[in-house]
Enzyme design. Structure first.
Site, mmCIF file in Angstrom:
data_model
loop_
_atom_site.group_PDB
_atom_site.id
_atom_site.type_symbol
_atom_site.label_atom_id
_atom_site.label_comp_id
_atom_site.label_asym_id
_atom_site.label_seq_id
_atom_site.Cartn_x
_atom_site.Cartn_y
_atom_site.Cartn_z
ATOM 1 C CB CYS A 43 3.753 12.459 -28.181
ATOM 2 S SG CYS A 43 3.839 11.815 -26.061
ATOM 3 C CE LYS B 74 20.235 19.620 -28.825
ATOM 4 N NZ LYS B 74 18.910 20.316 -28.424
ATOM 5 C CD GLU C 188 3.073 12.204 -34.032
ATOM 6 O OE1 GLU C 188 2.620 12.275 -32.405
ATOM 7 O OE2 GLU C 188 4.279 12.437 -34.521
#
Length: 393
Positions: free
Chosen positions: A167, A59, A261
């Protein structure tokens, strides 16, 4: 070599058995991919799950369904005799939840920590094991003996490339005070030459998710309001859907720009007393994905003290380019690994097997054991390990 059956020692008490470990594919692995690297990142799970002998249901992010379809179609062309082992489902969060609860044998997720927790909660209902690769707040340490030109170049690239939407990108920098001013000057000079935009000459493109623009804007505003200074850019750098480079200094450690973040083209640079303080501040985070260290002689020592899953010495994010290195983090950056031998074993479960070679000369695991068996066993243990102890009857 990695997943093949391997013999292990049986030990003294099971010397009459042959022992081995073998690795068994889970069966069907669900993979939920991110939008920022929509082909490269999910392939770290897809390819390793397939190589370990599983089928995969993929997905992609709701922001990148066409890339997900291209990936699955390309596999079908390359493997025309078994295209069914990699299948696609597309949709929003409900589709991801359905995949988690569909009965897959393992689920690999890459995305935000908040969504990762939802994935874990959904999979927990059926005790479906998971690999969770979430975000980071990666630190770069500039030691007193660092190559400042290289450190500045890595900071700008690690913090601004792909619009900061990486990331394992550089978000925090801790520079020792003896080199701080010279380092900051190099970073600001380089960052002023970088530009986000949609034209061919731009260095990076837009912020992919509209909601992320608001997060970046909030972090910049909070950093400045709490006493930080923008040496490059500032509040007006946010020109949705683009954000121009922002270099912040004097930002308190309690601010959102340090604690959360950002996932945008912003970098904070903090002056520290020495390398010990740099390590302490780098580790003071709920995240623990990657880090970078720049030092001529102290690199390995500093790296060994960092609480994160991946470290680059005198470079940034280079651990992600080495196929045999496992990739993943700790704490809010997730758990489990992709890539390398660890990544292959992540998608197969170990099965332990013993096989009787000959009858035990002294068998105590039977109710028909002779009366002297425990005394003989105690004497054998004492002779082998040199310890006294009682053996319960």
């Amino acid at each position: 070599k990695v997943l093949g059956r391997r013999r292990v020692g049986s030990g003294l008490l099971a010397m009459n058995h042959a022992a081995s470990v073998e690795y068994v594919p889970y069966g069907v692995v669900g993979v939920i991919g991110p939008w920022n690297y929509p082909a490269h990142t999910p392939m770290g799970s897809i390819s390793y799950a397939l190589a370990a002998g599983n089928a995969v249901v993929f997905k992609p992010s709701e922001f990148t369904p066409a890339i997900g379809k291209w990936l699955v179609d390309a596999f079908a062309e390359a493997v025309p005799d078994r295209p069914e082992v990699l299948q696609l489902v597309t949709g929003f969060g409900a589709t991801g939840n359905a995949l988690c609860t569909s009965g897959v044998d393992k689920l690999a997720f890459t995305g935000s920590t908040a969504t990762g927790k939802k994935v874990m909660a959904a999979c927990a209902e059926s005790l479906t094991p998971v690999v969770i690769e979430c975000g980071g707040k990666d630190a770069l340490i500039v030691a007193s003996d660092a190559d400042l030109d290289a450190a500045a170049d890595a900071t700008v690239w690690g913090g601004l490339s792909n619009g900061g939407q990486t990331c394992a990108g550089v978000e925090r920098v801790y520079a020792v005070e003896s080199v701080y001013d010279a380092f900051v000057e190099r970073v600001t000079r380089a960052a002023r030459e970088i530009r986000g935009g949609s034209d061919a000459s731009a260095d990076y493109g837009p912020i992919t998710m509209p909601a992320q623009v608001a997060v970046i804007e909030r972090h910049i505003a909070d950093a400045i309001a709490s006493g930080g200074r923008a040496l490059v850019g500032g509040r007006d750098s946010v020109q949705a859907p683009f954000v121009q480079p922002v270099v912040l200094v004097d930002v308190p450690e309690s601010s959102a720009a340090i604690r959360e973040e950002t996932f945008g083209p912003t970098v904070t640079i903090t002056k520290v007393r020495d390398e010990d303080e740099a390590v302490e501040r780098a580790n003071d985070s709920r995240f623990g994905l990657g880090a970078a260290v720049f030092s001529a002689k102290q690199g390995r020592d500093i790296a060994d003290r960092l609480s994160c899953g991946c470290v680059s010495i005198n470079s940034a994010i280079s651990f992600a380019f080495v196929p045999e290195l496992p990739f993943g983090g700790v704490r809010d950056s997730g758990f489990g690994r992709i890539h390398g031998a660890d990544g292959l074993r992540e998608f197969a479960w170990p099965r332990s097997v013993t096989s009787l070679r000959f009858p035990a000369p002294l068998n105590v695991t039977t109710f028909a054991r002779p009366r002297y068996a425990h005394r003989a066993l105690a004497a054998l243990v004492k002779a082998r390990w040199g310890r006294r102890g009682s053996i319960s009857r």
